[in-house]
Design an enzyme around this catalytic site. Structure first.
Site, PDB file in Angstrom:
ATOM      1  N   LYS A   1      -1.117  -6.662  -9.537  1.00 51.81           N
ATOM      2  CA  LYS A   1      -2.128  -6.648  -8.468  1.00 51.81           C
ATOM      3  C   LYS A   1      -1.657  -5.677  -7.386  1.00 51.81           C
ATOM      4  O   LYS A   1      -0.795  -5.990  -6.574  1.00 51.81           O
ATOM      5  CB  LYS A   1      -2.324  -8.042  -7.848  1.00 51.81           C
ATOM      6  CG  LYS A   1      -3.585  -8.065  -6.971  1.00 51.81           C
ATOM      7  CD  LYS A   1      -3.509  -8.943  -5.768  1.00 51.81           C
ATOM      8  CE  LYS A   1      -2.830  -8.363  -4.587  1.00 51.81           C
ATOM      9  NZ  LYS A   1      -3.441  -7.182  -3.948  1.00 51.81           N
TER      10      LYS A   1
ATOM     11  N   GLU B   1      -5.007  -3.612  -2.123  1.00 48.25           N
ATOM     12  CA  GLU B   1      -6.430  -3.301  -2.120  1.00 48.25           C
ATOM     13  C   GLU B   1      -6.723  -2.008  -1.343  1.00 48.25           C
ATOM     14  O   GLU B   1      -7.816  -1.460  -1.419  1.00 48.25           O
ATOM     15  CB  GLU B   1      -7.239  -4.479  -1.553  1.00 48.25           C
ATOM     16  CG  GLU B   1      -6.893  -4.909  -0.130  1.00 48.25           C
ATOM     17  CD  GLU B   1      -5.677  -5.856  -0.025  1.00 48.25           C
ATOM     18  OE1 GLU B   1      -4.712  -5.700  -0.805  1.00 48.25           O
ATOM     19  OE2 GLU B   1      -5.705  -6.736   0.860  1.00 48.25           O
TER      20      GLU B   1
ATOM     21  N   CYS C   1       9.618   1.629   3.714  1.00 49.00           N
ATOM     22  CA  CYS C   1      10.470   0.464   3.974  1.00 49.00           C
ATOM     23  C   CYS C   1      11.905   0.890   4.279  1.00 49.00           C
ATOM     24  O   CYS C   1      12.703   0.108   4.750  1.00 49.00           O
ATOM     25  CB  CYS C   1      10.458  -0.477   2.792  1.00 49.00           C
ATOM     26  SG  CYS C   1      11.003   0.337   1.312  1.00 49.00           S
TER      27      CYS C   1
ATOM     28  N   PHE D   1       0.809  -1.222   0.000  1.00 48.80           N
ATOM     29  CA  PHE D   1       0.000   0.000   0.000  1.00 48.80           C
ATOM     30  C   PHE D   1       0.841   1.271   0.000  1.00 48.80           C
ATOM     31  O   PHE D   1       0.362   2.340  -0.372  1.00 48.80           O
ATOM     32  CB  PHE D   1      -0.938   0.009   1.223  1.00 48.80           C
ATOM     33  CG  PHE D   1      -0.232   0.356   2.517  1.00 48.80           C
ATOM     34  CD1 PHE D   1      -0.028   1.678   2.879  1.00 48.80           C
ATOM     35  CD2 PHE D   1       0.259  -0.643   3.358  1.00 48.80           C
ATOM     36  CE1 PHE D   1       0.640   1.999   4.056  1.00 48.80           C
ATOM     37  CE2 PHE D   1       0.929  -0.329   4.533  1.00 48.80           C
ATOM     38  CZ  PHE D   1       1.122   1.014   4.882  1.00 48.80           C
TER      39      PHE D   1
END
Ligand code: NAD
Length: 485
Positions: A177, A180, A285, A153
């Protein structure tokens, strides 16, 4: 879900067209906690259709000359530049980060696009015209086929751009992908690639969560999987994809240590740590999550750090001078608060407590800077990645001790040394065990023409993303030997 029917919806994109199903979830604005869109999730038939579209497109895309493929990306780059305001606002709405951070991340993504434009040069092989009498050898790079990207995300446009530009210029087709939680950016990217003239089916998007990712990773027609996310999921994706015969790179989580020497320039060190630890709410990160103060550095650093952190602006990312935005989801908000409580219970000293005074999240998922002191290696807040605005401070007596501490952590994305000593910097560079060390910089993320990736449990697979590793990942090497008697 009836009151949500009026919300805009976001669908998968297969061969340039929206793909609808009955499965849906909602996308939440972290600054308000309210729903902003309905995400139509892919089912098995949509995943299969996306992979088939990519397989079919591969047959002609691989025949397009690299220079021609690169021209599609050049047009894409200009379109992103033109539309970057719209893209940045979509990132802020779904991720929550400050607008300046969203713009910065788009720029970093575009740098990979610019690197990929050099495909004709990057794909050149080697040639030895006389390996023995009358015999020549040359190497070349071939595309793999359908490549899959599964992204987290926290960088909704940049991390996809770590992957697909190189995959496409190397002659592969792609199914992405995205998370979400932050799905819109990738649909905008699909639209922009379409406007840049990319043939239908070369780039496809499937939306959804774990089940959609697993359907992609096990699909027999997928050649390679590039994953970025938490270490537990990275390991599972790496193992499953490898078992199914895919080439796979899986980048995981981080616990980046900042080692501060007594001779460091303290004002710039404090600024760098604030930026590394709390900007974007620590949801990067490469964020600094541990400070290791060596000897007398502690007394010089700690009061200034706590004071400066207590004055950072905690607000919605849309506010002009926001430094610490909301964390991305209610799930993460609760997890971070739980870990802070665990830190207190396990005996760490809370020097700055940015937890909201009432636990309501009606103003979004805001948590101010938290600084723990006296943290030890056995504490949960040290061992686990928190991925929030929480900094652990530890003390050691020597640089050797600080490097050893960082090296013994199971995660190894980045580590930074703050010092004015070239000798200390040299020792740090040689002895630190992580993928992306830095000296006197807050966030040592390599530029696009180097490769980005950690070590230890921060990466599964041999090759990192972009730079030379990216080209190697998205191509298979072939060596031809010829004789013409
Ligand atoms: P996540 O692991 O929860 O999700 C990442 C992606 O994997 C999402 O698309 C998600 O839908 C999918 N997914 C979730 N569970 C899955 C499963 N069991 N199998 C297959 N796919 C699954 O990560 P996140 O919360 O979205 O992102 C934050 C994490 O990503 C942090 O750990 C952060 O350190 C890491 N991250 C690492 C890097 C890096 O370069 N190493 C970069 C950015 C973020």
């Amino acid at each position: 879900m009836n009151d949500l029917v009026d919300l805009p919806h976001i669908s998968s994109v297969v061969a340039g067209k929206p793909a609808r199903s009955d499965r849906q979830t909602v996308v939440i604005d972290p600054a308000s906690g309210s729903a902003t869109a309905r995400l139509i999730c892919a089912d098995q038939s949509i995943v299969d259709a996306a992979v088939s579209a990519a397989s079919e497109a591969f047959e002609s895309w691989k025949e397009v000359a690299p220079a021609q493929r690169a021209r599609h990306l050049m047009r894409f780059r200009d379109i992103v530049e033109r539309d970057k305001t719209r893209l940045a606002h979509a990132i802020v709405r779904e991720h929550g980060k400050p607008l300046s951070d969203a713009y910065g991340s788009i720029q970093r993504g575009l740098e990979v696009v610019e690197f990929a434009m050099g495909a004709p040069h990057l794909l050149k092989g080697e040639n030895s015209d006389h390996v023995a009498t009358g015999i020549a050898t040359r190497s070349s790079r071939r595309p793999l086929g359908v490549c899959v990207g599964i992204t987290p995300f926290n960088y909704p446009a940049m991390i996809p751009m770590w992957m697909f530009p190189l995959a496409l210029v190397c002659g592969n087709t792609f199914v992405l992908k995205p998370s979400e939680k932050t799905p819109s950016a990738v649909n905008m990217i699909a639209e922009m690639l379409g406007e840049a003239g990319l043939p239908d089916g070369v780039f496809n998007v499937v939306h959804g969560g774990r089940d959609v990712a697993e359907a992609l990773v096990t699909n027999p027609d997928v050649a390679a999987v590039s994953f970025v996310g938490s270490s537990a999921v990275a390991r599972s994706v790496y193992e499953t994809a490898s078992r199914h015969g895919k080439r796979v790179q899986a980048l995981g989580g981080a616990k980046n240590h900042a080692i501060v020497m007594p001779d460091a320039d303290m004002p710039t060190t404090v600024d760098a740590i604030l930026n590394g630890a709390f900007n974007s709410a620590g949801q990067r990160c490469m964020a600094i999550s541990v400070v290791v103060a060596v000897g007398e550095a502690y007394d010089k650093l700690m009061p200034a750090l706590v004071d400066a952190a207590s004055r950072l602006k905690v607000s919605a990312g849309t506010q002009a001078d926001c430094f610490v935005p909301p964390v991305n989801s209610l799930e993460q908000y609760k997890k971070i608060l739980r870990l802070i409580e665990t830190g207190v219970q396990e005996g760490a000293a809370l020097r700055l407590d940015g937890r909201p005074s009432n636990a309501s999240n009606k103003d979004g998922f805001l948590i101010g800077p938290v600084i723990f002191d006296n943290v030890t290696p056995s504490m949960t807040i040290y061992k686990e990645e928190i991925f929030g605005p929480v900094l652990a401070v530890m003390r050691v007596e020597t640089l050797n001790g600080a490097i050893k501490l960082s090296n013994e952590h199971m995660l190894g994305n980045g580590a930074v040394l703050f010092t004015s000593s070239g000798k200390a910097a040299h020792q740090f560079e040689r002895d630190i065990h992580c993928g992306m060390p830095g000296v006197n910089v807050p966030v040592p993320s390599p530029v696009a023409y180097y490769s980005f990736g950690g070590s230890k449990k921060s990466i599964f697979g041999d090759l990192a993303v972009h730079g030379a590793d990216g080209v190697n990942f998205y191509t298979r090497r072939q060596v031809l030997t010829t004789r013409w008697p």
